[in-house]
Design a protein around this motif. Structure first.
Motif, mmCIF file in Angstrom:
data_model
loop_
_atom_site.group_PDB
_atom_site.id
_atom_site.type_symbol
_atom_site.label_atom_id
_atom_site.label_comp_id
_atom_site.label_asym_id
_atom_site.label_seq_id
_atom_site.Cartn_x
_atom_site.Cartn_y
_atom_site.Cartn_z
ATOM 1 N N VAL A 78 0.894 -1.164 0.000
ATOM 2 C CA VAL A 78 0.000 0.000 0.000
ATOM 3 C C VAL A 78 0.926 1.207 0.000
ATOM 4 O O VAL A 78 1.868 1.269 0.795
ATOM 5 N N SER A 79 0.691 2.155 -0.905
ATOM 6 C CA SER A 79 1.580 3.308 -1.010
ATOM 7 C C SER A 79 0.812 4.541 -1.462
ATOM 8 O O SER A 79 -0.125 4.443 -2.246
ATOM 9 N N SER A 80 1.243 5.690 -0.977
ATOM 10 C CA SER A 80 0.740 6.966 -1.478
ATOM 11 C C SER A 80 1.480 7.299 -2.765
ATOM 12 O O SER A 80 2.632 6.906 -2.951
ATOM 13 N N LEU A 81 0.806 8.037 -3.633
ATOM 14 C CA LEU A 81 1.391 8.432 -4.914
ATOM 15 C C LEU A 81 1.456 9.947 -5.001
ATOM 16 O O LEU A 81 0.583 10.644 -4.484
ATOM 17 N N LYS A 82 2.500 10.448 -5.679
ATOM 18 C CA LYS A 82 2.637 11.887 -5.891
ATOM 19 C C LYS A 82 2.340 12.212 -7.352
ATOM 20 O O LYS A 82 2.100 11.315 -8.166
ATOM 21 N N LYS A 83 2.364 13.480 -7.669
ATOM 22 C CA LYS A 83 2.151 13.919 -9.049
ATOM 23 C C LYS A 83 3.205 13.271 -9.939
ATOM 24 O O LYS A 83 4.395 13.251 -9.609
ATOM 25 N N GLY A 84 2.750 12.739 -11.060
ATOM 26 C CA GLY A 84 3.669 12.083 -11.977
ATOM 27 C C GLY A 84 2.923 11.267 -13.012
ATOM 28 O O GLY A 84 1.793 11.592 -13.368
ATOM 29 N N GLU A 85 3.553 10.188 -13.430
ATOM 30 C CA GLU A 85 3.031 9.393 -14.531
ATOM 31 C C GLU A 85 2.915 7.920 -14.135
ATOM 32 O O GLU A 85 3.846 7.354 -13.579
ATOM 33 N N ILE A 86 1.758 7.338 -14.418
ATOM 34 C CA ILE A 86 1.590 5.895 -14.308
ATOM 35 C C ILE A 86 1.875 5.324 -15.693
ATOM 36 O O ILE A 86 1.329 5.810 -16.693
ATOM 37 N N ILE A 87 2.726 4.309 -15.743
ATOM 38 C CA ILE A 87 3.055 3.650 -17.005
ATOM 39 C C ILE A 87 2.710 2.174 -16.844
ATOM 40 O O ILE A 87 3.208 1.530 -15.915
ATOM 41 N N TYR A 88 1.856 1.656 -17.724
ATOM 42 C CA TYR A 88 1.508 0.236 -17.643
ATOM 43 C C TYR A 88 1.593 -0.393 -19.025
ATOM 44 O O TYR A 88 1.467 0.280 -20.047
ATOM 45 N N VAL A 89 1.861 -1.700 -19.031
ATOM 46 C CA VAL A 89 2.002 -2.441 -20.278
ATOM 47 C C VAL A 89 0.837 -3.417 -20.376
ATOM 48 O O VAL A 89 0.718 -4.348 -19.586
ATOM 49 N N ALA A 90 -0.044 -3.163 -21.352
ATOM 50 C CA ALA A 90 -1.214 -4.011 -21.614
ATOM 51 C C ALA A 90 -1.017 -4.634 -22.994
ATOM 52 O O ALA A 90 -0.974 -3.916 -23.996
ATOM 53 N N GLY A 91 -0.868 -5.956 -23.026
ATOM 54 C CA GLY A 91 -0.536 -6.611 -24.294
ATOM 55 C C GLY A 91 0.852 -6.171 -24.703
ATOM 56 O O GLY A 91 1.794 -6.243 -23.922
ATOM 57 N N ASN A 92 0.998 -5.675 -25.916
ATOM 58 C CA ASN A 92 2.291 -5.173 -26.385
ATOM 59 C C ASN A 92 2.347 -3.651 -26.379
ATOM 60 O O ASN A 92 3.250 -3.057 -26.960
ATOM 61 N N LYS A 93 1.360 -3.020 -25.734
ATOM 62 C CA LYS A 93 1.253 -1.569 -25.781
ATOM 63 C C LYS A 93 1.602 -0.948 -24.434
ATOM 64 O O LYS A 93 1.070 -1.349 -23.397
ATOM 65 N N GLU A 94 2.498 0.048 -24.449
ATOM 66 C CA GLU A 94 2.815 0.809 -23.251
ATOM 67 C C GLU A 94 1.900 2.026 -23.195
ATOM 68 O O GLU A 94 1.819 2.786 -24.153
ATOM 69 N N CYS A 95 1.204 2.189 -22.076
ATOM 70 C CA CYS A 95 0.267 3.303 -21.908
ATOM 71 C C CYS A 95 0.738 4.185 -20.759
ATOM 72 O O CYS A 95 1.301 3.702 -19.781
ATOM 73 N N LYS A 96 0.486 5.496 -20.894
ATOM 74 C CA LYS A 96 0.900 6.457 -19.875
ATOM 75 C C LYS A 96 -0.299 7.292 -19.444
ATOM 76 O O LYS A 96 -1.156 7.629 -20.261
#
Length: 79
Positions: free
Chosen positions: A41-59
């Motif tokens: 469990v963690s707090s998040l600050k201003k920034g970017e979430i980057i996730y990889v779904a299939g072969n696609k990187e999303c931001k």
């Protein structure tokens, strides 16, 4: 093996699906969650979430929030 990622804001669901990894802007620095990661469990600050779904990187730009990982389910609430 995949992670189930759910990203929500107070207004709507932003993403819900399987990902191979997700990188988040934690208060102490950026960190990546991979399958079989220990619960967190963690707090998040201003920034970017980057996730990889299939072969696609999303931001996704966020202003802050928190994340919980349990049993391969990553729940992120952002503002």
């Amino acid at each position: 093996m995949a992670l189930q990622l759910n990203i929500v804001s107070p207004e709507k669901e932003l993403f819900n699906g399987e990902v191979s990894q997700v990188t988040l802007p934690g208060l102490l620095g950026q960190f990546t969650i991979l399958p079989n990661h220990a619960p967190i469990v963690s707090s998040l600050k201003k920034g970017e979430i980057i996730y990889v779904a299939g072969n696609k990187e999303c931001k996704l730009e966020i202003n802050g929030g928190f994340v919980e990982l349990s049993n391969g389910n990553v729940s992120v609430c952002v503002s």
